[in-house]
Scaffold this motif. Structure first.
Motif, PDB file in Angstrom:
ATOM      1  N   HIS A   6       0.816  -1.210   0.000  1.00  0.00           N
ATOM      2  CA  HIS A   6       0.000   0.000   0.000  1.00  0.00           C
ATOM      3  C   HIS A   6       0.851   1.262   0.000  1.00  0.00           C
ATOM      4  O   HIS A   6       0.629   2.178   0.789  1.00  0.00           O
ATOM      5  CB  HIS A   6      -0.950   0.016   1.201  1.00  0.00           C
TER       6      HIS A   6
ATOM      7  N   HIS B 150     -12.554   4.797   3.529  1.00  0.00           N
ATOM      8  CA  HIS B 150     -12.866   3.394   3.824  1.00  0.00           C
ATOM      9  C   HIS B 150     -13.129   2.616   2.545  1.00  0.00           C
ATOM     10  O   HIS B 150     -12.867   1.417   2.487  1.00  0.00           O
ATOM     11  CB  HIS B 150     -14.070   3.309   4.757  1.00  0.00           C
TER      12      HIS B 150
ATOM     13  N   TRP C  21      -9.860   1.688   1.242  1.00  0.00           N
ATOM     14  CA  TRP C  21      -9.325   0.620   2.078  1.00  0.00           C
ATOM     15  C   TRP C  21      -9.985  -0.711   1.734  1.00  0.00           C
ATOM     16  O   TRP C  21      -9.315  -1.715   1.529  1.00  0.00           O
ATOM     17  CB  TRP C  21      -9.549   0.936   3.565  1.00  0.00           C
TER      18      TRP C  21
ATOM     19  N   HIS D 297      -8.050  -3.795   0.199  1.00  0.00           N
ATOM     20  CA  HIS D 297      -7.966  -4.919   1.131  1.00  0.00           C
ATOM     21  C   HIS D 297      -8.514  -6.181   0.464  1.00  0.00           C
ATOM     22  O   HIS D 297      -7.927  -7.255   0.554  1.00  0.00           O
ATOM     23  CB  HIS D 297      -8.777  -4.571   2.385  1.00  0.00           C
TER      24      HIS D 297
ATOM     25  N   ARG E  22     -15.155  -1.149  10.086  1.00  0.00           N
ATOM     26  CA  ARG E  22     -15.043  -0.116   9.050  1.00  0.00           C
ATOM     27  C   ARG E  22     -16.290  -0.083   8.166  1.00  0.00           C
ATOM     28  O   ARG E  22     -16.739   1.001   7.770  1.00  0.00           O
ATOM     29  CB  ARG E  22     -13.788  -0.357   8.216  1.00  0.00           C
TER      30      ARG E  22
ATOM     31  N   ARG F 225      -8.376   6.720  10.154  1.00  0.00           N
ATOM     32  CA  ARG F 225      -7.411   5.757  10.670  1.00  0.00           C
ATOM     33  C   ARG F 225      -7.213   5.855  12.176  1.00  0.00           C
ATOM     34  O   ARG F 225      -6.602   4.992  12.775  1.00  0.00           O
ATOM     35  CB  ARG F 225      -6.059   5.973   9.975  1.00  0.00           C
TER      36      ARG F 225
ATOM     37  N   SER G 261      -1.507   6.622  11.215  1.00  0.00           N
ATOM     38  CA  SER G 261      -0.880   5.489  10.521  1.00  0.00           C
ATOM     39  C   SER G 261       0.456   5.141  11.141  1.00  0.00           C
ATOM     40  O   SER G 261       0.802   3.969  11.291  1.00  0.00           O
ATOM     41  CB  SER G 261      -0.644   5.836   9.052  1.00  0.00           C
TER      42      SER G 261
ATOM     43  N   ASP H 117      -4.461  -0.534   7.674  1.00  0.00           N
ATOM     44  CA  ASP H 117      -4.895   0.629   6.895  1.00  0.00           C
ATOM     45  C   ASP H 117      -3.900   1.780   7.008  1.00  0.00           C
ATOM     46  O   ASP H 117      -4.218   2.862   7.498  1.00  0.00           O
ATOM     47  CB  ASP H 117      -6.292   1.084   7.340  1.00  0.00           C
TER      48      ASP H 117
END
Lengths: 414, 160
Positions: A43, A134, A137, A141, A284, A355, A379, A406
């Motif tokens: 990422h 999100h 993400w 993901h 999330r 986050r 993060s 994330d």
């Protein structure tokens, strides 16, 4: 500033990393493997040094700084108003949230008022930003677990949100729409209709993602019981945001210390107790629904009125005033040549980013430029947990674990 | 439309080798899956539903530089990342092209400081610069189409 760029990679000897790895690696029983900085599932430009026993991760050592941009230092060289542009580029999935934290810090420092309409619009836009973050993400993901279609669906909805941002500010991502004392300008007339359209459409789309993933046996086997984070460990490491809430601690700055009028809205903080990757996924997804609730309430209650403070020492006068008022002209000139000068002092303001706790510490020496700006980025703090939850898992699970933390590397390295 | 129009009675097409190779290169260019910062998110958006980069023969992003022939430098290049970027470029097989996506990669953008390389062209040769912070997906697609025009104009004697 131009200096010769060194384009040589210096090899690292085993001696230099001896303190990071186990005794078995030095004896050659385990394998050292380099993952990143160019790797599809990190990422961004995260580098991990892995110590592997077969396929099992014994040690995982993150190496950050591949995206260190010097944003904090750069902000010191700009006036407060101009430095706001830098904040967008920190956590590039939460641009408006960064703007909000920075503007709130200045407003706290200078005791600047923000009109209620501006506060409500700030809430609407940051919650939309949370949904879009999100969505990125969730898409990536799922992509890490080879579910390509979720990625395509998530980005389809994200485009609708970006269109709303573009409608307000003219930019898709780096909007810098929030300014100290309010907003850059009022939202356009068709803003409300566009947001209402999104509110109507989105719940069904979330259900669609859930239909694809929540009970999918492949997804369950990749996420259930993977990377369990105990609540006490999470607290020890200062983990915040969905990671913490998935471990059973209902801490959310929007409830704990409401800002920007969040106390007027009715919403829940989704909490799960398992602390594994699956629980973090559920948190999330539920957060997206809750954010939508906040957006709807804020839009229903959206007051009329100005979107900028009337404090002329900080906020430039409207265009119409400049032609008729000498004082307005002077204020405008002073603000754009010199910038405003908040009083001496230091403040810390934290907001809930997608986050976790995003904090800005601002130190003013009374001049037009910040003396020091420090960002407490979620993060960076959350990533410390990665070596702990990765221990004992397979390399394939590590890919999922990087996703579940994330991280945004712009946020980690600043 | 299509190749059957060009086919004569004998089922033979005559074409310049140069044009044929360049045509095939532009229709199956494999970019490297390589994002640095904010622009990488817009690059992902370009591949996703609304903009659909596969219309330009590009849906296959390769994670390995050995399998790719286009590097899209999407984002700010730091001094720590520059040697890695050069290593990746060196690992790509010829022929290879570079698109510098965004202001940071092209000229340093808003970051004129100690950490950021002021333009990725200090490290690797760039074919197309795409302006914007970050560029819209349409801008990136325009950059890619511009690169195609450039590739179509390449001559045999220039091939490595």
């Amino acid at each position: 500033m131009t200096t010769e760029t060194e384009i040589t990679l210096t090899p690292v000897s085993l001696d230099e990393i001896k303190h990071l790895i186990s005794e078995r690696a030095i004896q050659g029983e385990t394998v050292l493997l380099n993952m990143g900085p160019q790797h599809p599932s990190t990422h961004g430009v995260l580098r991990l040094l892995l110590e592997l026993d077969g396929e099992e991760v014994v040690n995982c050592i993150p190496d950050v700084g591949f995206l260190h941009t010097g944003i904090e230092k750069n902000m010191e060289a700009k006036t407060y108003e101009k430095a706001a542009v830098m904040t967008d580029r920190l956590d590039y999935l939460n641009n408006l949230g960064n703007n909000l934290a920075y503007c709130m810090a200045i407003e706290k420092l200078a005791d600047l008022d923000v009109p209620p309409r501006a506060q409500a619009i700030r809430v609407i836009l940051t919650e939309l930003q949370r949904i879009s973050s999100h969505l990125v993400w969730l898409g990536t993901h799922a992509l890490d677990m080879a579910a390509m279609s979720v990625f395509l669906y998530c980005f389809r909805e994200r485009e609708i949100i970006l269109d709303i941002f573009e409608m307000c500010s003219g930019q898709r991502m780096m909007t810098t729409f929030f300014r100290p004392g309010g907003l850059w300008r009022d939202v356009p007339a068709d803003f409300e209709a566009a947001v209402r359209k999104f509110i109507k459409l989105f719940p069904e789309r979330v259900n669609e993602y859930e239909r694809l993933l929540t009970k999918n046996p492949l997804f369950l086997r990749r996420t259930k019981g993977i990377g369990v984070l105990k609540p006490e460990t999470a607290l020890q490491y200062g983990v915040t945001g969905p990671m913490l809430r998935a471990s059973g601690i209902a801490h959310d700055l929007r409830k704990a210390q409401p800002y920007s009028g969040y106390d007027q809205y009715d919403f829940d903080i989704p909490t799960f107790t398992d602390g594994d990757t699956y629980a973090r996924y559920l948190v999330r997804v539920e957060e997206m629904r809750q954010s939508l609730r906040i957006v709807e309430q804020a839009l229903n209650k959206l007051p009329l009125g100005p979107v900028r403070s009337n404090n002329r020492k900080y906020v430039p006068p409207p265009r119409s005033e400049i032609g008729v008022s000498m004082e307005a002209l002077i204020h405008h000139f002073k603000l754009w040549t010199e910038g405003f000068t908040p009083p001496k002092g230091s403040v810390y303001v934290g907001v809930e980013s997608p986050r976790g706790e995003l904090g800005v510490y601002l130190e003013s020496d009374g001049g037009p430029k910040p003396y020091r700006v420090h960002w407490r980025t979620p993060s960076f703090t959350n990533m410390q947990i990665l070596p702990i939850i990765a221990k004992g898992h397979l390399v394939a699970d590590l890919v999922v674990l990087i996703g579940t933390v994330d991280i945004v590397l712009g946020d980690v390295d600043r | 439309m299509g190749v059957e129009q060009k086919l004569g009675n004998m089922g033979v097409v005559t074409v310049k080798l140069e044009e044929l190779v360049n045509w095939s290169r532009t229709n199956a260019m494999w970019p490297m899956l390589f994002g640095l910062a904010c622009c990488a998110i817009e690059m992902m958006a370009t591949q996703a539903s609304n903009y659909d980069l596969s219309r330009f023969g590009m849906e296959l992003m390769r994670a390995s530089p050995r399998q790719s022939d286009l590097m899209i430098v999407a984002g700010r290049v730091t001094r720590k990342m520059a040697p890695v970027l050069r290593r990746l470029y060196d690992q790509m097989p010829d022929p290879k092209w570079v698109i510098s996506m965004g202001d940071c990669a092209s000229c340093g953008g808003v970051f004129n400081n100690y950490a950021i390389v002021q333009g990725v062209d200090e490290v690797v040769p760039v074919d197309v610069y795409v302006a914007g912070c970050p560029p819209r997906p349409e801008a990136l697609i325009h950059g890619i189409v511009t690169l195609y025009e450039k590739v179509k104009g390449e001559r045999i004697k220039d091939w490595a």
